[in-house]
Scaffold this motif. Structure first.
Motif, short mmCIF file in Angstrom:
data_model
loop_
_atom_site.label_atom_id
_atom_site.label_comp_id
_atom_site.label_asym_id
_atom_site.label_seq_id
_atom_site.Cartn_x
_atom_site.Cartn_y
_atom_site.Cartn_z
N LEU A 321 0.80 -1.22 0.00
CA LEU A 321 0.00 0.00 0.00
C LEU A 321 0.83 1.28 0.00
O LEU A 321 0.28 2.36 -0.20
N ASN A 322 2.14 1.16 0.22
CA ASN A 322 2.95 2.37 0.33
C ASN A 322 4.05 2.51 -0.72
O ASN A 322 4.57 3.61 -0.93
N ALA A 323 4.43 1.41 -1.35
CA ALA A 323 5.55 1.47 -2.30
C ALA A 323 5.11 1.59 -3.74
O ALA A 323 5.95 1.56 -4.64
N GLY A 324 3.82 1.73 -3.98
CA GLY A 324 3.33 1.80 -5.34
C GLY A 324 3.48 3.18 -5.94
O GLY A 324 2.52 3.96 -6.00
N VAL A 325 4.66 3.49 -6.40
CA VAL A 325 4.92 4.79 -7.02
C VAL A 325 5.36 4.56 -8.46
O VAL A 325 6.06 3.60 -8.78
N GLU A 326 4.94 5.45 -9.31
CA GLU A 326 5.29 5.34 -10.73
C GLU A 326 6.70 5.88 -10.95
O GLU A 326 7.13 6.85 -10.32
N PHE A 327 7.42 5.24 -11.84
CA PHE A 327 8.80 5.63 -12.08
C PHE A 327 8.92 7.05 -12.62
O PHE A 327 9.95 7.70 -12.43
N ASN A 328 7.88 7.52 -13.27
CA ASN A 328 7.94 8.89 -13.80
C ASN A 328 7.76 9.95 -12.72
O ASN A 328 7.76 11.15 -13.00
N THR A 329 7.55 9.51 -11.46
CA THR A 329 7.43 10.48 -10.36
C THR A 329 8.79 10.85 -9.76
O THR A 329 8.86 11.67 -8.86
N ILE A 330 9.86 10.21 -10.24
CA ILE A 330 11.20 10.56 -9.75
C ILE A 330 11.45 12.04 -10.00
O ILE A 330 11.34 12.52 -11.13
N ALA A 331 11.76 12.76 -8.94
CA ALA A 331 11.95 14.20 -9.04
C ALA A 331 12.88 14.68 -7.92
O ALA A 331 13.54 13.86 -7.27
N ALA A 332 12.88 15.97 -7.69
CA ALA A 332 13.80 16.55 -6.69
C ALA A 332 13.70 15.87 -5.32
O ALA A 332 14.74 15.57 -4.71
N PRO A 333 12.50 15.60 -4.78
CA PRO A 333 12.46 14.94 -3.47
C PRO A 333 13.16 13.58 -3.45
O PRO A 333 13.74 13.19 -2.42
N THR A 334 13.13 12.87 -4.57
CA THR A 334 13.82 11.58 -4.65
C THR A 334 15.31 11.75 -4.40
O THR A 334 15.92 11.05 -3.58
N TRP A 335 15.91 12.71 -5.10
CA TRP A 335 17.35 12.91 -5.00
C TRP A 335 17.72 13.53 -3.65
O TRP A 335 18.80 13.26 -3.12
N LEU A 336 16.82 14.34 -3.09
CA LEU A 336 17.10 14.92 -1.77
C LEU A 336 17.11 13.85 -0.69
O LEU A 336 17.98 13.84 0.19
N VAL A 337 16.13 12.93 -0.75
CA VAL A 337 16.11 11.83 0.22
C VAL A 337 17.34 10.95 0.06
O VAL A 337 17.99 10.57 1.04
N LEU A 338 17.66 10.63 -1.20
CA LEU A 338 18.83 9.79 -1.44
C LEU A 338 20.12 10.47 -0.98
O LEU A 338 20.98 9.83 -0.38
N ALA A 339 20.24 11.76 -1.26
CA ALA A 339 21.45 12.48 -0.83
C ALA A 339 21.54 12.52 0.68
O ALA A 339 22.62 12.34 1.26
N GLY A 340 20.40 12.74 1.33
CA GLY A 340 20.39 12.75 2.79
C GLY A 340 20.87 11.42 3.36
O GLY A 340 21.64 11.38 4.32
N LEU A 341 20.40 10.32 2.76
CA LEU A 341 20.76 9.00 3.24
C LEU A 341 22.19 8.61 2.84
O LEU A 341 22.99 8.20 3.69
N LEU A 342 22.50 8.74 1.56
CA LEU A 342 23.77 8.22 1.05
C LEU A 342 24.96 9.13 1.35
O LEU A 342 26.11 8.67 1.38
N ILE A 343 24.71 10.42 1.55
CA ILE A 343 25.80 11.37 1.87
C ILE A 343 25.73 11.79 3.32
O ILE A 343 26.73 11.73 4.05
#
Length: 432
Positions: A321-343
């Motif tokens: 119920l929570n992971a159903g996101v479309e790949f075309n929704t990748i945007a700034a929040p995606t990279w911000l979350v990833l940067a926060g986690l990975l960096i």
């Protein structure tokens, strides 16, 4: 000592299966997926999401134009995220409670000092990177995503622990350090959700109902039987309560506490937390993933064992119920979350861990190097479960929430980065 693989298969494989199913479904037929997620099970005035907001967001999808004076809608999403996930958070709270309260708990004493400071760094680092990059991208982006600052602070205990064992080996002191950090991170995550992400208008006085339920069940079914059994080696009263009533009084108190959390405006998924400490517990903790814990007969561990299978199913539906996101929704929040986690995670844990071990003179476990803190930070960057949950409460349904969730899902990349970091920093595996 630890049966991490059993834990991962019990609690995480179904979660992954649910998440993968959601990703496929949402990208094949997004409309039917959202129809399933927000399906209205019950229109009522007792529990559920706000009816007017649901009508505005999903009324057209279900052909509903008017709800009359109904105030709440129990949807499939609410049933899983707000009601049944309370049992998952209760298990997390149980581990934190034992780690803090028992005399040999893993979060007590000097041995936990450096991991606790590193945990703080593992939260400050991601927040700084997330908000800093958002500000750099402009005020429009910052205003849109600022509320999600806590999404990259989470650490998924099960997956991080599994990857940590792959990187360091089962007997490396860094694995124990990682486990302490992850437990403390979970505790901080619960506090963040409670304080910063209320589910509605706050009515703190309702928490007195939750407190009353916790005190009542503790006094009547924990403290009083033990008091009556003083001097009685057979412990007649405590045994009767344990065998005849079992966990049922605590479940009833939990239902009252859950309702009080919903009425107070705090997220109701945390509603069982005040009840967990009231259950009779063992005098010692063997630690999360410990094989010995399954043989403990105290009511707290017995209840956890009974909850295991239901929580497995709950986590499957949480992923669905929570992971159903479309790949075309990748945007700034995606990279911000990833940067926060990975960096932010590795940098924060490395810096604060070094400060604790060096200038603060708290030290590191014997056999652990300072550079291992960086590798631990890479491992802890797997956010997944709790990151998904925070994203779902931080943002309203829509593109920003979906983009943030995609960042949480993509944080699995930290596993590969951790393995590479282990090789480059010369980690010597200690198998066992």
């Amino acid at each position: 000592m630890y049966r991490v693989w059993n834990f991962v298969t019990n609690y995480s494989l179904l979660l992954i299966l649910g998440a993968l199913s959601a990703l496929i479904w949402a990208n094949v037929d997004a409309q039917s997926y959202h129809y399933m997620v927000e399906y209205p099970i019950w229109f009522n005035d007792l529990l559920g999401s706000d009816a007017s907001r649901w009508l505005h967001a999903y009324g057209d999808l279900f052909g509903v134009e008017y709800l009359g004076d109904v105030t709440r809608v129990l949807t499939f999403h609410f049933l899983i995220n707000d009601i049944l996930m309370a049992f998952f958070f209760a298990i997390a709270a149980k581990e934190v409670w034992e780690a803090v309260i028992l005399k040999n708990g893993s979060l007590r004493g000097k041995k936990a000092a450096t991991p606790l400071v590193a945990t703080l760094g593992g939260m400050v680092g991601p927040i700084t990177v997330y908000l800093g990059l958002a500000a750099f991208l402009g005020s429009d982006v910052y205003d849109a995503v600022a509320r999600g600052w806590a999404v990259p602070t989470a650490t998924d205990i099960a997956f991080s622990y599994l990857v940590g064992r792959l990187v360091f080996g089962a007997r490396h002191p860094a694995v124990r350090f990682l486990l302490l950090l992850a437990i403390a991170d979970d505790a901080a995550g619960l506090i963040i959700i409670a304080i910063f992400y209320p589910s509605g208008d706050l009515a703190p006085a309702m928490l007195l109902v939750s407190l009353a339920a916790a005190v009542t069940v503790f006094v009547l079914f924990n403290w009083l039987p033990r008091k009556l059994d003083v001097g009685n080696q057979l412990r007649t009263n405590s045994t009767w309560v344990r065998e005849k009533l079992s966990f049922w009084p605590y479940l009833a108190a939990g239902a009252v506490s859950w309702w009080a959390f919903q009425a107070s405006g705090l997220h109701p998924a945390l509603g069982l937390l005040p009840i967990v400490p009231t259950l009779p517990h063992a005098d010692r903790a063997f630690g999360i993933f410990s094989e010995a814990e399954q043989y403990l007969t105290d009511l707290l561990n017995h209840t956890q064992n009974l909850m295991q299978r239901p929580v497995e199913c709950i986590l499957f539906f949480f992923g669905l119920l929570n992971a159903g996101v479309e790949f075309n929704t990748i945007a700034a929040p995606t990279w911000l979350v990833l940067a926060g986690l990975l960096i932010g995670k590795p940098a924060g844990i490395m810096l604060f861990g070094w400060i604790a071990a060096g200038p603060m003179r708290l030290g590191l476990p014997t056999g652990m190097r300072t550079i291992d803190l960086f590798v631990i930070g890479c491992v802890a960057a797997i956010g997944f479960t709790v990151s998904l949950f925070i994203a779902s409460v931080a943002f309203p349904s829509g593109p920003i929430q979906d983009a943030a969730k995609m960042g949480a899902l993509l944080s699995f990349a930290a596993a590969g980065i951790s393995l590479l970091a282990g090789v480059l920093t010369g980690v010597q595996k200690q198998k066992g």
